[in-house]
Design an enzyme around this catalytic site. Structure first.
Site, short mmCIF file in Angstrom:
data_model
loop_
_atom_site.label_atom_id
_atom_site.label_comp_id
_atom_site.label_asym_id
_atom_site.label_seq_id
_atom_site.Cartn_x
_atom_site.Cartn_y
_atom_site.Cartn_z
N HIS A 1 19.99 16.74 36.91
CA HIS A 1 21.33 16.70 36.42
C HIS A 1 21.96 15.68 36.16
CE1 HIS A 1 20.98 21.57 37.75
NE2 HIS A 1 19.96 21.17 37.10
N GLU B 1 25.28 15.08 36.58
CA GLU B 1 26.19 15.10 37.65
C GLU B 1 25.60 13.77 38.52
OE1 GLU B 1 25.08 17.74 36.32
OE2 GLU B 1 27.47 19.13 36.57
N CYS C 1 26.94 22.58 38.81
CA CYS C 1 25.79 23.57 39.63
C CYS C 1 25.78 23.41 41.02
CB CYS C 1 24.68 23.63 39.19
SG CYS C 1 23.28 22.61 39.73
N CYS D 1 24.76 20.25 42.62
CA CYS D 1 25.29 19.26 42.24
C CYS D 1 26.31 19.68 42.73
CB CYS D 1 25.62 18.65 40.37
SG CYS D 1 23.98 18.85 39.76
O1 LIG Z 1 25.46 21.20 36.02
C1 LIG Z 1 24.63 21.01 35.00
N1 LIG Z 1 24.08 19.90 35.05
C2 LIG Z 1 22.60 19.61 34.45
O2 LIG Z 1 22.24 18.47 34.21
N2 LIG Z 1 22.44 20.64 33.69
C3 LIG Z 1 20.84 20.15 32.75
C4 LIG Z 1 19.45 20.98 33.82
C5 LIG Z 1 18.79 21.35 32.45
O3 LIG Z 1 18.28 20.16 32.02
C6 LIG Z 1 19.96 22.17 31.98
C7 LIG Z 1 20.25 23.44 31.86
O4 LIG Z 1 19.22 24.30 30.77
P1 LIG Z 1 19.52 25.58 30.55
O5 LIG Z 1 20.73 25.54 29.80
O6 LIG Z 1 18.10 25.80 29.55
O7 LIG Z 1 18.83 26.20 31.21
O8 LIG Z 1 21.42 21.15 31.50
C8 LIG Z 1 22.63 21.96 34.50
C9 LIG Z 1 24.02 22.00 34.76
C10 LIG Z 1 24.57 23.51 35.48
O9 LIG Z 1 23.27 24.53 36.04
ZN LIG Z 2 23.06 20.45 38.71
#
Ligand SMILES: O=c1[nH]c(=O)n([C@H]2C[C@H](O)[C@@H](COP(=O)(O)O)O2)cc1CO
Ligand SMILES: [Zn+2]
Length: 167
Positions: A82, A84, A108, A111
């Site tokens: 992710h 963060e 999430c 993170c």
């Molecule tokens: O806080 C976050 N930070 C973050 O980088 N992500 C990323 C993980 C995935 O590559 C994408 C979320 O994918 P999707 O919306 O298709 O479920 O975003 C997702 C979140 C929240 O879930």
């Molecule tokens: Zn996350």
């Protein structure tokens, strides 16, 4: 007597600047569905870390899946780092006490643990599109307990345009 030249007024606020850096970083993401960027600023408004969502170093974008649905191991979810997490890991120091993190999407729960443990004291986010998910509910519960504040970024302008032609 000529009038003194006044300062430019249309400059970016600190919040706009750091959120724009987060959004620009997100443009590096290869996730076809959700591109997330993060920018960490310290108390002196210096950028100390940036990141975006992507697969771990050495894990080819062409080997791992970008699918959202299907058996867990055939989706992106077990593999993607992710934004963060990457911003904290990319930061110039492991001690991010008093820093703010600007993110395109509310963090999430995983993170959130990283954010709390690093010492970051404030989250500024743009989208909260997964607000009804258990991950975000758990994240907010931990943030409230840990005394880490969060606020939505309220845009004062609809967009910032970048151009490569300056003439
Ligand atoms: O806080 C976050 N930070 C973050 O980088 N992500 C990323 C993980 C995935 O590559 C994408 C979320 O994918 P999707 O919306 O298709 O479920 O975003 C997702 C979140 C929240 O879930
Ligand atoms: Zn996350």
């Amino acid at each position: 007597m000529t009038e003194p030249i006044k300062k430019r007024l249309n400059y970016l606020s600190w919040d706009e600047y750091f959120m724009a850096v987060a959004l620009l970083s997100a443009e590096r993401s290869k996730d076809p569905n959700t591109q997330v960027g993060a920018c960490i600023a310290n108390r002196q408004n210096k950028i100390v870390g940036v990141g975006y969502n992507g697969f771990p170093i050495g894990c080819s974008d062409d080997e791992l899946p970008w699918d959202r649905q299907g058996p867990f191991l055939t989706t992106k979810y077990p593999y993607v780092c992710h934004a963060e997490l990457n911003a904290v890991l990319n930061a110039i120091s492991t001690d991010l006490s008093g820093c703010r993190i600007y993110v395109g999407l509310f963090p999430c729960n995983e993170c959130t643990k990283v954010i709390i443990q690093s010492g970051i004291k404030e989250i500024v986010y743009l989208s909260d599109k997964y607000r009804d998910s258990d991950q975000v509910k758990a994240a907010k519960r931990m943030l409230d307990l840990a005394g880490v504040s969060y606020r939505r970024f309220i845009p004062q302008r609809p967009e910032i345009t970048l151009s490569f032609s300056l003439d």
